[in-house]
Design a protein around this motif. Sequence first.
Motif, PDB file in Angstrom:
ATOM      1  N   ALA A  12      45.123  89.072   1.059  1.00 21.89           N
ATOM      2  CA  ALA A  12      43.788  88.682   1.519  1.00 21.89           C
ATOM      3  C   ALA A  12      43.214  87.506   0.743  1.00 21.89           C
ATOM      4  O   ALA A  12      42.710  86.543   1.341  1.00 21.89           O
ATOM      5  CB  ALA A  12      42.846  89.881   1.439  1.00 21.89           C
ATOM      6  N   TYR A  38      40.013  87.223   9.703  1.00 25.43           N
ATOM      7  CA  TYR A  38      40.319  88.262  10.696  1.00 25.43           C
ATOM      8  C   TYR A  38      41.090  87.686  11.876  1.00 25.43           C
ATOM      9  O   TYR A  38      42.103  88.255  12.315  1.00 25.43           O
ATOM     10  CB  TYR A  38      39.020  88.909  11.178  1.00 25.43           C
ATOM     11  N   ALA A  54      46.390  92.334   4.968  1.00 26.08           N
ATOM     12  CA  ALA A  54      44.951  92.465   4.708  1.00 26.08           C
ATOM     13  C   ALA A  54      44.351  93.353   5.786  1.00 26.08           C
ATOM     14  O   ALA A  54      44.543  93.100   6.974  1.00 26.08           O
ATOM     15  CB  ALA A  54      44.278  91.097   4.712  1.00 26.08           C
ATOM     16  N   ASP A  55      43.664  94.394   5.368  1.00 27.53           N
ATOM     17  CA  ASP A  55      42.982  95.277   6.313  1.00 27.53           C
ATOM     18  C   ASP A  55      41.542  94.831   6.497  1.00 27.53           C
ATOM     19  O   ASP A  55      40.896  94.366   5.546  1.00 27.53           O
ATOM     20  CB  ASP A  55      43.000  96.720   5.803  1.00 27.53           C
ATOM     21  N   PHE A  56      41.047  95.012   7.714  1.00 26.35           N
ATOM     22  CA  PHE A  56      39.656  94.661   8.024  1.00 26.35           C
ATOM     23  C   PHE A  56      38.939  95.900   8.548  1.00 26.35           C
ATOM     24  O   PHE A  56      39.449  96.600   9.423  1.00 26.35           O
ATOM     25  CB  PHE A  56      39.603  93.532   9.054  1.00 26.35           C
ATOM     26  N   ASN A  65      37.093  92.253   5.256  1.00 28.60           N
ATOM     27  CA  ASN A  65      38.093  92.675   4.284  1.00 28.60           C
ATOM     28  C   ASN A  65      37.398  92.879   2.947  1.00 28.60           C
ATOM     29  O   ASN A  65      36.709  91.983   2.452  1.00 28.60           O
ATOM     30  CB  ASN A  65      39.195  91.618   4.163  1.00 28.60           C
TER      31      ASN A  65
END
Length: 214
Positions: A12, A38, A54-56, A65
Amino acid sequence: MTEVPKAQPLHAIELAQFIIAAYPDKGITPMKLQKLAYYAKSWTLVAHHPFIQADFEKWTYGPVNASIYNAYKKHGADVIPLGRKPAGISPEQGQILTFILDNYVDYSAFTLSAMTHNEAPWLEAEESAVISDAAIFTYYSNQPFAKNFLKLQNAAQQPFHVLKSNSWHSFTLDMDKEEAETFATYPTAEDYQHQSQKAKHDFQNLLREIDELL
């Protein structure tokens, strides 16, 4: 755009650093950075090159994030100062990221936020929950812009399918369906960029002429 080989994952903060360094004159605030990051992840999933790790999560103003939020929240609504470009991004990764981001970077943070609010991955996620890769892929792979990723090799010579954003819908609002579709595809991405820049230039000239008359 060339075929993107298997490469090291991009985390990220590295993605955030790339965006800030690649677009120093585009007013990248923390909120705008989140939305650009994103969309970068979303379309790399559609392109079957999921190198962004990377998680959102679903937050009030769109996908967020947590690592990027914590790293840049001190800037509030201000533009983030130019920083160093991360060393770990391959030329191929940089190329696909630029291809994606060029289509979003001229929008304001609030416009980008509004765009995510009209799209199923954010709409259907639970509050504060991670927006799943499956939800992202299912939605965006069915959008017209996804056709740009069917053949990444020699993509520069492929037909370019325009991102059907709010501005595109506004531009084609008074057109019938057949006429509107003529503005949905261009011979190449370069041709689209040329026509887009020309339209912006013509519009700026029109505003100057109006200002001179007033």
